[in-house]
Motif scaffolding. Sequence first.
Motif, PDB file in Angstrom:
ATOM      1  N   VAL A  54      33.368  39.642  50.444  1.00  0.00           N
ATOM      2  CA  VAL A  54      34.397  39.076  50.589  1.00  0.00           C
ATOM      3  C   VAL A  54      34.488  38.188  49.730  1.00  0.00           C
ATOM      4  N   GLU A  55      33.626  38.269  48.190  1.00  0.00           N
ATOM      5  CA  GLU A  55      33.293  37.841  47.017  1.00  0.00           C
ATOM      6  C   GLU A  55      34.617  38.390  46.351  1.00  0.00           C
ATOM      7  N   LYS A  56      35.252  39.389  46.697  1.00  0.00           N
ATOM      8  CA  LYS A  56      36.530  39.923  46.226  1.00  0.00           C
ATOM      9  C   LYS A  56      37.363  39.565  46.438  1.00  0.00           C
ATOM     10  N   LYS A  57      37.597  39.644  47.860  1.00  0.00           N
ATOM     11  CA  LYS A  57      39.002  38.754  48.526  1.00  0.00           C
ATOM     12  C   LYS A  57      38.607  37.536  48.024  1.00  0.00           C
ATOM     13  N   VAL A  58      37.946  36.788  48.043  1.00  0.00           N
ATOM     14  CA  VAL A  58      38.057  35.615  47.807  1.00  0.00           C
ATOM     15  C   VAL A  58      38.221  34.636  46.244  1.00  0.00           C
ATOM     16  N   SER A  59      38.231  35.683  45.265  1.00  0.00           N
ATOM     17  CA  SER A  59      38.378  36.128  44.299  1.00  0.00           C
ATOM     18  C   SER A  59      40.090  35.993  44.204  1.00  0.00           C
TER      19      SER A  59
END
Length: 180
Positions: A54-59
Amino acid sequence: MNSFQLQNFEINPISERDGWRLCDFCCANENHLSRFFPSTLASNLNPTLSKLFVEKKVSEFIKHKEYLFTLKEPQNRKIIGLVYVKAIDLAKNEAELAYCIDYNQANKGYTTIAVETISKWALQLSNIYTLQILVHKTNIGSIRVAEKCGYLWKETLKKSFIPPNEEPLDMELYVLENER
């Protein structure tokens, strides 16, 4: 970021609060996702992996590299589907749309509404004129979604997708172009 409130569900950009919900969605739909969404599944098999995913996809969303949207039930915020705008090629002004729905929510029209909504949104971006959907010929439901949303069959892409532990598959290419 855009959110879309619909009658029976909502569409939201991926959020850092979605880790547990996404893990639950992927684990509950493991058999459903394993063939055509193996990377998403592998990245969400436990809450720790989901948090990193999720952190990667938000970024990536913020940087306009890839857009991941969740479909959620409004009352309990449970994720019931995903829509990706991915493989963004700015040189060709095109992107790919990929989507999946919870097996309990199939055949309710939610996927069609979500694909139509996100397709319109993506084609309003200044750098995307063409959207593509790749689907296996046996996935009749996905083909129907593409066609209902105005995508037209263009060609068969020979051996263009390799599911885990399988031989390469031919995929059908459906295209939606923005008249600019």
